[in-house]
Design a protein around this motif. Structure first.
Motif, PDB file in Angstrom:
ATOM      1  N   PRO A 177       0.831  -1.205   0.000  1.00 37.46           N
ATOM      2  CA  PRO A 177       0.000   0.000   0.000  1.00 37.46           C
ATOM      3  C   PRO A 177       0.865   1.254   0.000  1.00 37.46           C
ATOM      4  N   ALA A 178       0.256   2.378  -0.304  1.00 34.41           N
ATOM      5  CA  ALA A 178       0.915   3.668  -0.095  1.00 34.41           C
ATOM      6  C   ALA A 178       1.187   3.852   1.396  1.00 34.41           C
ATOM      7  N   ALA A 179       2.000   4.833   1.717  1.00 29.60           N
ATOM      8  CA  ALA A 179       2.383   5.040   3.109  1.00 29.60           C
ATOM      9  C   ALA A 179       1.183   5.446   3.951  1.00 29.60           C
ATOM     10  N   GLY A 180       1.077   4.843   5.136  1.00 26.89           N
ATOM     11  CA  GLY A 180       0.123   5.314   6.126  1.00 26.89           C
ATOM     12  C   GLY A 180       0.699   6.492   6.877  1.00 26.89           C
ATOM     13  N   GLN A 181       0.040   6.891   7.939  1.00 23.10           N
ATOM     14  CA  GLN A 181       0.455   8.104   8.641  1.00 23.10           C
ATOM     15  C   GLN A 181       1.895   8.023   9.154  1.00 23.10           C
ATOM     16  N   GLY A 182       2.414   6.820   9.406  1.00 26.77           N
ATOM     17  CA  GLY A 182       3.828   6.674   9.725  1.00 26.77           C
ATOM     18  C   GLY A 182       4.245   7.215  11.072  1.00 26.77           C
ATOM     19  N   THR A 183       3.336   7.296  12.012  1.00 29.62           N
ATOM     20  CA  THR A 183       3.623   7.815  13.342  1.00 29.62           C
ATOM     21  C   THR A 183       2.582   7.282  14.307  1.00 29.62           C
ATOM     22  N   MET A 184       2.937   7.226  15.587  1.00 32.39           N
ATOM     23  CA  MET A 184       1.952   6.872  16.606  1.00 32.39           C
ATOM     24  C   MET A 184       1.366   8.103  17.277  1.00 32.39           C
ATOM     25  N   ASN A 185       1.891   9.319  16.947  1.00 34.26           N
ATOM     26  CA  ASN A 185       1.358  10.563  17.531  1.00 34.26           C
ATOM     27  C   ASN A 185       1.277  10.448  19.055  1.00 34.26           C
ATOM     28  N   ASN A 186       2.409  10.148  19.679  1.00 30.48           N
ATOM     29  CA  ASN A 186       2.437   9.922  21.127  1.00 30.48           C
ATOM     30  C   ASN A 186       2.178  11.217  21.882  1.00 30.48           C
ATOM     31  N   THR A 218      -3.515  14.660  13.024  1.00 31.45           N
ATOM     32  CA  THR A 218      -2.654  13.556  12.586  1.00 31.45           C
ATOM     33  C   THR A 218      -2.596  13.457  11.057  1.00 31.45           C
ATOM     34  N   PRO A 219      -1.539  12.847  10.520  1.00 27.47           N
ATOM     35  CA  PRO A 219      -1.379  12.780   9.061  1.00 27.47           C
ATOM     36  C   PRO A 219      -2.421  11.893   8.387  1.00 27.47           C
ATOM     37  N   GLY A 220      -2.637  12.172   7.098  1.00 28.40           N
ATOM     38  CA  GLY A 220      -3.450  11.297   6.268  1.00 28.40           C
ATOM     39  C   GLY A 220      -2.576  10.288   5.553  1.00 28.40           C
ATOM     40  N   GLY A 221      -3.200   9.265   4.983  1.00 29.05           N
ATOM     41  CA  GLY A 221      -2.459   8.261   4.225  1.00 29.05           C
ATOM     42  C   GLY A 221      -2.270   8.679   2.776  1.00 29.05           C
ATOM     43  N   GLY A 222      -1.273   8.096   2.140  1.00 26.97           N
ATOM     44  CA  GLY A 222      -1.025   8.390   0.738  1.00 26.97           C
ATOM     45  C   GLY A 222      -2.051   7.750  -0.178  1.00 26.97           C
TER      46      GLY A 222
END
Length: 513
Positions: free
Chosen positions: A357-366, A502-506
């Protein structure tokens, strides 16, 4: 007895019974714990190992926990465990991942001999250190992150070692919660040992033969999957957005080699270990690699040591993925693991583009908020990357974590916090033939003076699209409306508002298609 003595039907029955034991251990842990981080978010994992420390069955909990658990069992085995012992550890340089993840390892002894080990790992909301929650953004060495516990007998010969319990609780905030959560882990391990004893009574020695048989089965299935990949060498590069001490990018490079039934993953070229806390023990890097490979092969292959036998992982000593003590590592487990998974996915996209898949948000946003008498910890979901099969889900945990959120009602009852907004971040997913998932907005007000720590990523470098899909939106952090860095620890006054976007996915595929 060998695995040839077990037919396919019997193997499937025994495999499911062993996995159900690991799942039941997890349920006991969640029900018995005190802190919302375990009871609500389920930031914990459970598994069974054989007498040689090889993973036999695991509950499908937290990927970064489970891939690293074998290192913990190996560390305990060097201390000659005896029947009635229970070992506790969290040392990232001796079987742990980061200090808040506390592991209990118990020999399973149904008939006066050790036939295996029951293991539980839980993220404790505080284990001491320079900041409440034990995840300070600016830590420069592991001593600043909290109490470091090498493999130590918490129970010896069936008797609780009070001195060890007292030592642990004297060095943490909220000691009553830590005691309660440790007791819940003990209960989970005891349940696992009890259930294995029952299975051994039902099946006899064939159960122990099944330990080997299920691993052989998983190994053969993974080897068959890898054999379908095109042989070759595939490379990718990504970066971390600073280490909490400086904002300079920290490069991670990978070379993935597919050769018949095996796969080699080499991180030579990755940055040397850094001053801040994004260093990740090799066990964490291995977890991320295993997760990525399982995702692009067949996720339904039973998860055990056999899955990982065909995979070799190398990271040079002294690098950010194999640091030497006393490196700070608390962010490595939660953030660097995500980037390792991303970069391995990106390399494998050259080999099997239809599976990645394309990249997901790539962080846990701790997000950590704490004071002298409370510690709140949350990882916040975001957008998952789109794939050739469909759009990416919105507002979910992605990659190396698999936790739930803390429900607003439970959060506000347990902590001096008030949730102002919890919503989807509409339009943050990348456009494509298949669209990336949207991120989340989590905004809360701190109702007492406190310390706030943020360990996040993808605030500067967007989650990438694939096959012409657009990138997802980067994330943003705010304290009282002021944008703050990806990694920061701040003292705040009562009434302060913290907002995480939080980030969106690609996206996947050309948008016009």
């Amino acid at each position: 007895m060998t695995d040839h003595d077990i037919d396919a039907i019997e193997l499937e029955i025994l495999r499911n019974q062993l996995e159900s034991v690991a799942e039941e251990m997890g349920e006991v842990l969640v029900r018995g714990a005190f802190s919302p981080n375990i009871t609500e978010r389920r930031d914990c994992s459970t598994a069974l190992f054989d007498a040689d420390g090889r993973l036999v069955a695991q509950a499908e909990h937290i990927p970064v926990h489970l891939g690293a658990m074998p290192e913990a069992v190996d560390a305990v085995l060097t201390h000659d465990p005896e029947p009635g012992d229970v070992f506790v550890l969290n040392d990232p340089f001796a079987g742990g991942t980061h200090l808040p993840d506390v592991t209990l390892v118990s020999p399973v002894v149904p008939n006066d001999r050790i036939v295996g080990y029951a293991v539980s790992r839980a993220h404790h909301a505080d284990v001491g250190g320079m900041a409440p929650g034990s995840m300070p953004a600016g830590a420069r060495d592991i001593q600043q992150e909290g109490l470091r516990i090498p493999p130590t007998r918490l129970v010896a010969g069936g008797e609780r070692v009070d001195a060890v319990w007292d030592l642990i609780t004297a060095n943490v905030r909220n000691p009553a919660q830590r005691r309660a959560d440790l007791r819940a882990q003990l209960g989970a391990n005891e349940r696992g040992a009890e259930r294995v004893g029952e299975l051994l009574a039902d099946h006899g020695e064939v159960l122990l033969a099944a330990f080997d048989a299920v691993r052989t089965y998983s190994r053969k299935r993974v080897e068959a999957e890898l054999a379908a990949f095109p042989n070759g060498t595939y490379t990718a590069t990504d970066q971390l957005e600073g280490d909490g001490v400086t904002d300079a990018d920290v490069p991670i490079e990978v070379t993935v080699t597919v050769d018949g039934h095996s796969l080699s993953v080499d991180f030579s070229g990755t940055a040397p270990q850094v001053a801040g806390n994004v260093n990740a023990p090799l066990s964490v890097a291995k977890s991320a690699v295993y997760f990525a490979v399982r995702s692009v092969t067949d996720p339904d292959v039973p998860p055990n040591a056999g899955c990982y036998d065909p995979i070799e992982v190398h990271a040079p000593a002294g690098t950010v993925l194999n640091p030497e003590p006393p490196a700070a590592v608390v962010g490595g487990n939660v953030e660097t693991s995500q980037r390792v998974a991303d970069v391995v996915f990106r390399a494998l996209a050259e080999a099997v583009p239809e599976r990645v898949p394309a990249a997901g948000q790539g962080t846990m946003n701790n997000l950590v908020v704490g004071g002298s008498d409370f510690s709140y910890y949350e990882t916040i979901g975001g957008g998952m990357g789109a794939s050739s099969d469909g759009d990416g889900p919105s507002g979910v945990q992605v990659g190396m974590t698999n936790t739930l959120n803390t429900p607003v009602e439970a959060l506000e009852v347990a902590y001096p916090l008030r949730v102002e907004e919890y919503s989807l971040r509409r339009g943050s997913g990348g456009a494509g033939q298949q669209s990336g998932g949207d991120g989340l907005v989590r905004e809360l007000t701190v109702e007492t003076d406190a310390t706030v720590s943020l360990l996040t990523e993808r605030r500067r470098h967007a989650p990438w699209g694939l096959a012409g899909g657009e990138d997802g939106a980067t994330g943003r952090n705010f304290v009282d409306g002021e944008a703050v860095p990806a990694k920061v620890t701040r003292e705040v006054d009562a009434g302060t508002t913290v907002r995480i976007e939080t980030p969106g996915g690609g996206g996947y595929g050309e948008p016009e298609d």
